[in-house]
Design an enzyme around this catalytic site. Structure first.
Site: not given
Length: 430
Positions: A118, A121, A123, A127, A189
């Site tokens: 994954r 990244h 956000h 999370e 997402e």
């Protein structure tokens, strides 16, 4: 808590499917639920109908007489969610788009192959992750330039505060599957800040200046469509991924939930984790609950926020009271998401013949609940008796200490009717 192998899970699931399809072959088949009660209310449903869905949701088709009003849907299954497939695995999500009432938390179920990545990244949302199966390696860097890398396995947690960059990679022989929860029901997402996506949208001369390289070095960057979850090479020993010469984060981003000593009670157990134990998890508090067959998660409510649930194993039902005479009952199985609006009274009952295991999550830094029995036990007895018109036997049945789980008698095993589900359910991998 024991965890089944994925092979065992698949075999049980397949055998349950065969049993549904061959319902008439059972000599003592249970009848398909009908929308009518024994007191003459309601009537049969001659069709068209989906007997498999009806059998899985008996308390929606034939709700208890105590249900009333028009509460919104409080259940959605990952089995009904769209799956996005990539070279390194797959992902699916349940947000407020799928479960409209879920305003505080959105969720993702993700599978990574061995070596599957994954990509790097971050956000806007915090999370929270729970390992459902297998093994993974996670890495992150905080705003003070301190690094973190760790290996996680079934039952472990992680938490990345908003804005913290991170990545996840499947390890071991078969990679992993994990549940992600984000502290905003509107999360999607597609709103993730991806490393490959940003590189694609920076002029090459700016990249060249930033990294001290020639612009030609950035002419063959990968497509973000290919990088979201992509196949990679499994990492080596954990020690080799630790960054030397710089400090690591002071508070770990991981927590070993199953190594926590549970609160063990007749009828089940509870493990609670919030910022008091897992210091970085400041926006999500959680509990892992296990109910034995017939046991009840007592009548209670939460004074700090809505409750988001994920069902790991077994089958059960939840009754929710939302004031103004509104109450509904929903049925849940492994892979389902449940939701309880803020301060709504509720219970959860194991209606199967296997343990019922589920997660309770809250957008909060702490876990809190209020027990109906304890509340009444700590209220002047005369006042309670006048309210409910109950006698002293009821007062003696109250507990001054909280009893979050109440044991019960396991339901009898019944064979399924034509198209109906048996009362036993296959457990989820976990």
């Amino acid at each position: 808590m024991s965890h089944l192998t994925r092979r065992r899970f698949v075999s049980l699931t397949l055998s349950g499917t065969v049993a549904l399809a061959a319902g008439k072959s059972h000599a003592h088949a249970a009848p398909l639920p009908e929308p009518r009660r024994g007191d003459g209310v309601g009537e049969t449903d001659p069709g068209p109908r989906d007997p498999l869905r009806d059998a899985l949701n008996p308390d929606l088709l034939n709700p208890p007489a105590s249900d009333h009003g028009t509460l919104p849907n409080l259940r959605f299954s990952f089995a009904d969610a769209h799956v996005r497939q990539s070279s390194g695995g797959w992902t699916r999500q349940i947000t407020e788009r799928e479960l409209g009432v879920a305003k505080t938390i959105a969720s993702v179920d993700m599978r990574l192959n061995a070596g599957g990545i994954r990509e790097l990244h971050w956000h806007k949302e915090g999370e929270w992750g729970y390992m459902l199966y297998g093994h993974a390696r996670i890495c992150a860097v905080d705003a003070d330039g301190r690094w973190f890398v760790d290996d996680v396995e079934t039952g472990d947690l992680w938490y990345f505060p908003s804005g913290i960059p991170h990545a996840i990679q499947g390890t071991g022989e078969d990679g992993c599957e994990f549940l992600l929860a984000f502290d905003d029901g509107g999360f999607d997402e597609e709103s993730t800040f991806l490393l490959s996506d940003w590189f694609k949208h920076i002029p090459p001369e700016v990249l060249a200046k930033n990294f001290g390289m020639s612009a030609e070095a950035f002419t063959r960057l990968p497509s973000p469509e290919d990088e979201y979850i992509f196949a990679g090479t499994p990492p080596g020993p954990l020690a080799k991924d630790r960054i030397s010469g710089t400090p690591s984060v002071p508070n770990p981003f991981t927590y070993r939930l199953l190594k926590q000593e549970p609160i063990s009670l007749p009828g089940g157990s509870v493990r609670i984790v919030d910022a008091s134990q897992f210091k970085v998890s400041t926006t999500i508090a959680a509990a892992l609950v296990e109910l034995e067959p017939g046991a009840l998660r007592e009548l209670h409510w939460h004074p700090n926020n809505d409750e988001w649930q994920y069902y790991l194993e077994g089958e059960g039902r939840m009754g929710v009271f939302a004031a103004s005479g509104q109450a509904r009952t929903f049925n849940y199985r492994a892979g389902d998401v449940g939701y309880v609006p803020f301060a709504a009274g509720h219970y959860i009952e194991n209606t199967g013949n296997r343990p019922l295991r589920f997660l309770e999550l809250f957008k909060s830094d702490h876990y809190a609940d209020i027990s109906l029995k304890q509340w009444l036990a700590l209220t002047p007895p005369a006042l309670v008796k006048q309210h409910l018109q109950m006698d002293d036997a009821f007062i003696r049945a109250l507990n001054k200490t909280k009893t979050p789980i109440i044991p019960g008698q396991a339901p009898a095993v019944t064979a399924p009717a034509d198209g109906a589900a048996a009362s036993t359910s296959p457990p989820a991998a976990g």
